[in-house]
Motif scaffolding. Structure first.
Motif, PDB file in Angstrom:
ATOM      1  N   GLN A 270     -52.102   9.094 -31.980  1.00  0.00           N
ATOM      2  CA  GLN A 270     -53.047   8.603 -31.087  1.00  0.00           C
ATOM      3  C   GLN A 270     -54.146   9.502 -30.872  1.00  0.00           C
ATOM      4  O   GLN A 270     -53.651  10.643 -30.257  1.00  0.00           O
ATOM      5  N   VAL A 271     -55.544   9.278 -30.961  1.00  0.00           N
ATOM      6  CA  VAL A 271     -56.348  10.158 -30.573  1.00  0.00           C
ATOM      7  C   VAL A 271     -56.503  10.374 -29.188  1.00  0.00           C
ATOM      8  O   VAL A 271     -56.613   9.549 -28.399  1.00  0.00           O
ATOM      9  N   ARG A 272     -56.959  11.875 -29.034  1.00  0.00           N
ATOM     10  CA  ARG A 272     -57.128  12.156 -27.652  1.00  0.00           C
ATOM     11  C   ARG A 272     -58.210  13.377 -27.608  1.00  0.00           C
ATOM     12  O   ARG A 272     -57.819  14.151 -28.427  1.00  0.00           O
ATOM     13  N   LEU A 273     -59.264  13.245 -26.636  1.00  0.00           N
ATOM     14  CA  LEU A 273     -60.072  14.260 -26.718  1.00  0.00           C
ATOM     15  C   LEU A 273     -60.197  14.767 -25.073  1.00  0.00           C
ATOM     16  O   LEU A 273     -60.357  13.573 -24.455  1.00  0.00           O
ATOM     17  N   VAL A 274     -60.199  15.970 -24.726  1.00  0.00           N
ATOM     18  CA  VAL A 274     -60.073  16.154 -23.363  1.00  0.00           C
ATOM     19  C   VAL A 274     -61.100  17.169 -23.004  1.00  0.00           C
ATOM     20  O   VAL A 274     -60.735  18.492 -23.693  1.00  0.00           O
ATOM     21  N   GLU A 275     -62.182  17.110 -22.474  1.00  0.00           N
ATOM     22  CA  GLU A 275     -63.308  17.939 -22.144  1.00  0.00           C
ATOM     23  C   GLU A 275     -63.019  18.762 -20.767  1.00  0.00           C
ATOM     24  O   GLU A 275     -62.536  18.006 -19.789  1.00  0.00           O
ATOM     25  N   SER A 276     -63.310  19.928 -20.872  1.00  0.00           N
ATOM     26  CA  SER A 276     -63.126  20.794 -19.416  1.00  0.00           C
ATOM     27  C   SER A 276     -64.383  21.753 -19.519  1.00  0.00           C
ATOM     28  O   SER A 276     -65.054  22.072 -20.497  1.00  0.00           O
ATOM     29  N   GLY A 277     -64.683  22.225 -18.266  1.00  0.00           N
ATOM     30  CA  GLY A 277     -65.442  23.635 -18.265  1.00  0.00           C
ATOM     31  C   GLY A 277     -66.546  23.392 -17.463  1.00  0.00           C
ATOM     32  O   GLY A 277     -67.589  24.306 -17.125  1.00  0.00           O
ATOM     33  N   GLY A 278     -66.706  22.150 -17.072  1.00  0.00           N
ATOM     34  CA  GLY A 278     -68.163  21.793 -16.504  1.00  0.00           C
ATOM     35  C   GLY A 278     -68.014  22.099 -15.068  1.00  0.00           C
ATOM     36  O   GLY A 278     -67.460  22.679 -14.474  1.00  0.00           O
ATOM     37  N   GLY A 279     -69.266  21.775 -14.497  1.00  0.00           N
ATOM     38  CA  GLY A 279     -69.289  22.336 -12.831  1.00  0.00           C
ATOM     39  C   GLY A 279     -70.950  22.414 -12.484  1.00  0.00           C
ATOM     40  O   GLY A 279     -71.817  21.976 -13.130  1.00  0.00           O
TER      41      GLY A 279
END
Length: 116
Positions: A1-10
């Motif tokens: 199952q495809v999964r994308l998790v973005e992080s680091g914003g603010g």
């Protein structure tokens, strides 16, 4: 199952920097080019940086010279180093394959807010 998790914003002041990360699973990128997109309030989603096979990169004119896209050897992580941020960079940032083609899956994105 495809999964994308973005992080680091603010929240950052104009002129500051942020580094975004995208973790992919489920062979999300396969052998496609990887890219960062962004969607500002009231605007259409736009591609801003592309990482192609062989390490070739392309950038939207609005971020060229300020943003750098990079990926690791596994092909499961892509990063976006953002320097000299401007208020107009405020948006939700998302990663995905490029071109997006028929894929209708997107991660939740990460919010970047640049204050003047």
């Amino acid at each position: 199952q495809v999964r994308l998790v973005e992080s680091g914003g603010g929240l950052v002041q104009a002129g500051g920097s942020l580094r975004l990360s995208c973790a992919a699973s489920g062979n999300a990128f396969r052998s496609n080019s990887m890219a960062w997109y962004r969607q500002a309030p009231g605007k259409q989603r736009e591609v801003i940086a592309i990482l192609r096979a062989g390490g070739f990169t392309e950038y939207h004119s609005s971020v060229k010279g300020r943003f750098i896209i990079s990926g690791d050897s596994s092909g499961n992580t892509v990063a976006l180093q953002m320097n000299s941020l401007k208020p107009e960079d405020t948006a939700i940032y998302l990663c995905n394959i490029y071109p997006i083609g028929a894929r209708n899956y997107w991660g939740q994105g990460t919010q970047v807010t640049v204050s003047s």
